[in-house]
Design a protein around this motif. Structure first.
Motif, PDB file in Angstrom:
ATOM      1  N   ARG A  92     -19.574  22.832  92.982  1.00 23.15           N
ATOM      2  CA  ARG A  92     -20.635  23.450  92.191  1.00 23.15           C
ATOM      3  C   ARG A  92     -21.478  22.386  91.490  1.00 23.15           C
ATOM      4  O   ARG A  92     -21.080  21.223  91.398  1.00 23.15           O
ATOM      5  CB  ARG A  92     -20.048  24.404  91.147  1.00 23.15           C
ATOM      6  CG  ARG A  92     -19.293  25.579  91.762  1.00 23.15           C
ATOM      7  CD  ARG A  92     -18.848  26.574  90.709  1.00 23.15           C
ATOM      8  NE  ARG A  92     -18.118  27.692  91.295  1.00 23.15           N
ATOM      9  CZ  ARG A  92     -18.687  28.744  91.850  1.00 23.15           C
ATOM     10  NH1 ARG A  92     -20.016  28.823  91.910  1.00 23.15           N
ATOM     11  NH2 ARG A  92     -17.953  29.736  92.357  1.00 23.15           N
ATOM     12  N   ARG A  93     -22.632  22.823  90.986  1.00 24.29           N
ATOM     13  CA  ARG A  93     -23.507  21.917  90.248  1.00 24.29           C
ATOM     14  C   ARG A  93     -23.683  22.444  88.826  1.00 24.29           C
ATOM     15  O   ARG A  93     -23.848  23.639  88.607  1.00 24.29           O
ATOM     16  CB  ARG A  93     -24.874  21.794  90.921  1.00 24.29           C
ATOM     17  CG  ARG A  93     -25.873  20.912  90.138  1.00 24.29           C
ATOM     18  CD  ARG A  93     -27.081  20.576  90.959  1.00 24.29           C
ATOM     19  NE  ARG A  93     -26.745  19.654  92.041  1.00 24.29           N
ATOM     20  CZ  ARG A  93     -26.636  18.336  91.890  1.00 24.29           C
ATOM     21  NH1 ARG A  93     -26.842  17.776  90.705  1.00 24.29           N
ATOM     22  NH2 ARG A  93     -26.349  17.567  92.921  1.00 24.29           N
ATOM     23  N   LYS A  94     -23.639  21.539  87.872  1.00 21.79           N
ATOM     24  CA  LYS A  94     -23.830  21.883  86.465  1.00 21.79           C
ATOM     25  C   LYS A  94     -25.073  21.176  85.941  1.00 21.79           C
ATOM     26  O   LYS A  94     -25.249  19.968  86.139  1.00 21.79           O
ATOM     27  CB  LYS A  94     -22.607  21.440  85.641  1.00 21.79           C
ATOM     28  CG  LYS A  94     -22.776  21.548  84.141  1.00 21.79           C
ATOM     29  CD  LYS A  94     -22.821  22.992  83.667  1.00 21.79           C
ATOM     30  CE  LYS A  94     -22.862  23.046  82.146  1.00 21.79           C
ATOM     31  NZ  LYS A  94     -22.924  24.446  81.632  1.00 21.79           N
ATOM     32  N   LYS A  95     -25.923  21.948  85.261  1.00 25.69           N
ATOM     33  CA  LYS A  95     -27.126  21.389  84.647  1.00 25.69           C
ATOM     34  C   LYS A  95     -27.218  21.891  83.218  1.00 25.69           C
ATOM     35  O   LYS A  95     -27.063  23.081  82.953  1.00 25.69           O
ATOM     36  CB  LYS A  95     -28.374  21.795  85.430  1.00 25.69           C
ATOM     37  CG  LYS A  95     -29.677  21.239  84.856  1.00 25.69           C
ATOM     38  CD  LYS A  95     -30.878  21.690  85.702  1.00 25.69           C
ATOM     39  CE  LYS A  95     -32.188  21.169  85.096  1.00 25.69           C
ATOM     40  NZ  LYS A  95     -33.363  21.616  85.884  1.00 25.69           N
ATOM     41  N   LYS A  96     -27.461  20.972  82.291  1.00 27.44           N
ATOM     42  CA  LYS A  96     -27.624  21.351  80.898  1.00 27.44           C
ATOM     43  C   LYS A  96     -28.792  20.580  80.294  1.00 27.44           C
ATOM     44  O   LYS A  96     -28.861  19.351  80.411  1.00 27.44           O
ATOM     45  CB  LYS A  96     -26.347  21.078  80.097  1.00 27.44           C
ATOM     46  CG  LYS A  96     -26.378  21.676  78.705  1.00 27.44           C
ATOM     47  CD  LYS A  96     -25.016  21.583  78.020  1.00 27.44           C
ATOM     48  CE  LYS A  96     -25.066  22.259  76.663  1.00 27.44           C
ATOM     49  NZ  LYS A  96     -23.751  22.183  75.968  1.00 27.44           N
ATOM     50  N   CYS A  97     -29.698  21.326  79.650  1.00 30.75           N
ATOM     51  CA  CYS A  97     -30.952  20.734  79.164  1.00 30.75           C
ATOM     52  C   CYS A  97     -31.002  20.705  77.632  1.00 30.75           C
ATOM     53  O   CYS A  97     -30.122  21.210  76.943  1.00 30.75           O
ATOM     54  CB  CYS A  97     -32.149  21.524  79.685  1.00 30.75           C
ATOM     55  SG  CYS A  97     -32.131  21.827  81.463  1.00 30.75           S
ATOM     56  N   GLY A  98     -32.082  20.101  77.139  1.00 30.57           N
ATOM     57  CA  GLY A  98     -32.413  20.188  75.718  1.00 30.57           C
ATOM     58  C   GLY A  98     -31.913  19.060  74.841  1.00 30.57           C
ATOM     59  O   GLY A  98     -31.864  19.204  73.620  1.00 30.57           O
ATOM     60  N   PHE A  99     -31.561  17.919  75.412  1.00 25.39           N
ATOM     61  CA  PHE A  99     -31.057  16.808  74.608  1.00 25.39           C
ATOM     62  C   PHE A  99     -32.217  15.919  74.144  1.00 25.39           C
ATOM     63  O   PHE A  99     -33.102  15.576  74.925  1.00 25.39           O
ATOM     64  CB  PHE A  99     -30.053  15.971  75.408  1.00 25.39           C
ATOM     65  CG  PHE A  99     -28.822  16.744  75.796  1.00 25.39           C
ATOM     66  CD1 PHE A  99     -27.789  16.912  74.896  1.00 25.39           C
ATOM     67  CD2 PHE A  99     -28.721  17.321  77.061  1.00 25.39           C
ATOM     68  CE1 PHE A  99     -26.645  17.625  75.249  1.00 25.39           C
ATOM     69  CE2 PHE A  99     -27.590  18.040  77.425  1.00 25.39           C
ATOM     70  CZ  PHE A  99     -26.559  18.195  76.510  1.00 25.39           C
ATOM     71  N   LYS A 100     -32.167  15.538  72.881  1.00 24.39           N
ATOM     72  CA  LYS A 100     -33.249  14.731  72.326  1.00 24.39           C
ATOM     73  C   LYS A 100     -33.212  13.308  72.863  1.00 24.39           C
ATOM     74  O   LYS A 100     -34.262  12.674  73.078  1.00 24.39           O
ATOM     75  CB  LYS A 100     -33.156  14.727  70.803  1.00 24.39           C
ATOM     76  CG  LYS A 100     -34.341  14.079  70.113  1.00 24.39           C
ATOM     77  CD  LYS A 100     -34.231  14.222  68.595  1.00 24.39           C
ATOM     78  CE  LYS A 100     -35.438  13.602  67.899  1.00 24.39           C
ATOM     79  NZ  LYS A 100     -35.346  13.741  66.420  1.00 24.39           N
ATOM     80  N   PHE A 101     -31.994  12.772  73.036  1.00 21.58           N
ATOM     81  CA  PHE A 101     -31.840  11.397  73.512  1.00 21.58           C
ATOM     82  C   PHE A 101     -31.028  11.364  74.813  1.00 21.58           C
ATOM     83  O   PHE A 101     -30.166  12.226  75.049  1.00 21.58           O
ATOM     84  CB  PHE A 101     -31.143  10.529  72.465  1.00 21.58           C
ATOM     85  CG  PHE A 101     -31.865  10.460  71.150  1.00 21.58           C
ATOM     86  CD1 PHE A 101     -33.045   9.738  71.024  1.00 21.58           C
ATOM     87  CD2 PHE A 101     -31.378  11.148  70.049  1.00 21.58           C
ATOM     88  CE1 PHE A 101     -33.710   9.680  69.819  1.00 21.58           C
ATOM     89  CE2 PHE A 101     -32.034  11.090  68.831  1.00 21.58           C
ATOM     90  CZ  PHE A 101     -33.214  10.361  68.722  1.00 21.58           C
ATOM     91  N   ALA A 102     -31.275  10.338  75.620  1.00 26.77           N
ATOM     92  CA  ALA A 102     -30.560  10.187  76.886  1.00 26.77           C
ATOM     93  C   ALA A 102     -29.065   9.986  76.648  1.00 26.77           C
ATOM     94  O   ALA A 102     -28.229  10.488  77.399  1.00 26.77           O
ATOM     95  CB  ALA A 102     -31.135   9.000  77.663  1.00 26.77           C
ATOM     96  N   ARG A 103     -28.727   9.273  75.576  1.00 27.51           N
ATOM     97  CA  ARG A 103     -27.308   9.012  75.291  1.00 27.51           C
ATOM     98  C   ARG A 103     -26.550  10.307  74.992  1.00 27.51           C
ATOM     99  O   ARG A 103     -25.363  10.439  75.318  1.00 27.51           O
ATOM    100  CB  ARG A 103     -27.170   8.019  74.135  1.00 27.51           C
ATOM    101  CG  ARG A 103     -27.706   8.490  72.806  1.00 27.51           C
ATOM    102  CD  ARG A 103     -27.389   7.494  71.690  1.00 27.51           C
ATOM    103  NE  ARG A 103     -27.918   7.926  70.405  1.00 27.51           N
ATOM    104  CZ  ARG A 103     -29.130   7.641  69.944  1.00 27.51           C
ATOM    105  NH1 ARG A 103     -29.946   6.878  70.682  1.00 27.51           N
ATOM    106  NH2 ARG A 103     -29.537   8.075  68.769  1.00 27.51           N
ATOM    107  N   ASP A 104     -27.244  11.274  74.346  1.00 28.00           N
ATOM    108  CA  ASP A 104     -26.597  12.559  74.063  1.00 28.00           C
ATOM    109  C   ASP A 104     -26.328  13.330  75.347  1.00 28.00           C
ATOM    110  O   ASP A 104     -25.282  13.970  75.502  1.00 28.00           O
ATOM    111  CB  ASP A 104     -27.476  13.402  73.131  1.00 28.00           C
ATOM    112  CG  ASP A 104     -27.639  12.770  71.754  1.00 28.00           C
ATOM    113  OD1 ASP A 104     -26.737  12.002  71.365  1.00 28.00           O
ATOM    114  OD2 ASP A 104     -28.654  13.037  71.094  1.00 28.00           O
ATOM    115  N   ALA A 105     -27.263  13.252  76.279  1.00 25.57           N
ATOM    116  CA  ALA A 105     -27.081  13.921  77.567  1.00 25.57           C
ATOM    117  C   ALA A 105     -25.926  13.293  78.344  1.00 25.57           C
ATOM    118  O   ALA A 105     -25.123  13.993  78.975  1.00 25.57           O
ATOM    119  CB  ALA A 105     -28.371  13.849  78.378  1.00 25.57           C
TER     120      ALA A 105
END
Length: 349
Positions: free
Chosen positions: A26-39
């Protein structure tokens, strides 16, 4: 494993592949992070959760643990558990990006802070929650050891002083109460040992005035959206309790003031725990006795029974405990206090 930036919003997101519990890709995608490090951190936590790595962050472990609790426990229990974590556990432990790096020394440091803020009974309850989440990680996610267990427990099972009213103190307090609804509710609690939620969930159909019995089949529980009527705390909580004539007379007098009550109507409509706590506080001050919690009326009832020679099994069944061990753990010290009376009985035999 990859982190991307959304050109429209400027926010970052991660997108990764993983295998679910059935082995499906499966693939997981999660959006809405202010910084790349948080993602990146969120992606790492997600993958650790999927594969059970003990290097996951404490916060990620907590999210797994509380989700498991929501699937298995009553909502009111989860709300109480979550509150303890949010206020007393996460502020210290959520800084750990790797639960495997938490040592018994860290737990001892946290315990020392806890001991300066809370009573011994509260410290014990909070520590047991920390130990529970580490046990969860050991059993299901490959953590090598429970560091909370190694650090040792803190606090006390019971308070130093008993928080209950004797029958003399209750009589003084109830004289200070004016409203008949409050008077009836407190009297029923003292003479039945019902939990507050059980009392507030009672309907007219649950009370048999001719037999002086109350049948407990439900409780009023707190949820995220408000209060709801739910199944009782444990299977043994479903029970029928006989109350003494004086409690029944008080309850009958109150019911007589209600306008054509129907079987499905709540007996104590509009009443809540905060109201009862306020009334008890004023009554205690007016009577010149110690202030206790509403739940302590249940302890008062147990104390009254035990100090008058009630059998532990009968007390356990009346209180709706799941087993006698629960009753002994809570009230065993009251039986120990009867040692002189037991010695006198043996002298008479």
């Amino acid at each position: 494993m990859a982190v991307y930036q959304d050109k429209t919003t400027g926010k970052y997101y991660f997108s990764c592949c993983y295998k679910d519990w059935q082995g499906e890709r499966r693939r997981k995608k999660k959006c809405g992070f202010k910084f790349a490090r948080d993602a990146k951190a969120a992606e790492r936590d997600f993958l650790n959760q999927q594969y059970g790595a003990s290097c996951m962050s404490f916060k990620a472990l907590y999210e797994l643990y509380i989700a498991d609790c929501r699937a298995r426990l009553k909502e009111s229990t989860v709300i109480s558990k979550d509150s303890l974590f949010q206020h007393s556990i996460l502020p210290f432990f959520q800084r750990f990006d790797n639960i495997g790096s938490i040592t018994p020394a860290h737990v001892r440091q946290w315990q020392n802070e806890l001991l300066t803020k809370y009573k011994p009974t509260s410290c014990r309850r909070i520590h047991s929650q920390l130990s529970a989440i580490f046990n969860f990680a050991v059993k299901y996610y490959g953590l090598a050891r429970n560091v909370a267990c190694i650090a040792g427990g803190i606090g006390a099972r019971k308070a130093d002083s008993a928080s209950y009213w004797t029958i003399e103190e209750f009589d003084k307090a109830i004289e200070q109460v004016q409203a008949l609804q409050d008077k009836a509710a407190l009297t029923v609690l003292f003479y039945s040992g019902l939990r507050v939620g059980e009392l507030l969930a009672l309907t007219m159909a649950d009370y048999d005035g001719s037999a002086n019995t109350i049948t407990v089949t439900k409780t009023l529980s707190r949820t995220a959206t408000g209060y709801v009527v739910a199944p009782p705390k444990t299977p043994k909580s479903r029970r029928t309790v006989t109350i003494p004539c004086k409690a029944s007379a008080m309850l009958n007098a109150y019911i007589a003031t209600l306008y054509e009550p129907q079987k499905q109507d709540a007996i104590f409509i509009g009443l809540n725990r905060n109201r009862l706590a306020y009334v008890m506080k004023l009554a205690a001050i007016g009577a010149g006795i110690k202030i206790i919690r509403v739940h302590d009326l249940r302890h008062s009832h147990a104390s009254l029974l035990i100090n008058n020679g009630a059998n532990i099994k009968a007390v356990s069944e009346r209180l709706g405990h799941d087993d006698i061990k629960t009753t002994l753990n809570t009230y065993g010290h009251l039986y120990q206090n009867q040692d002189n009376a037991l010695a006198a009985m043996l002298d008479k035999i």
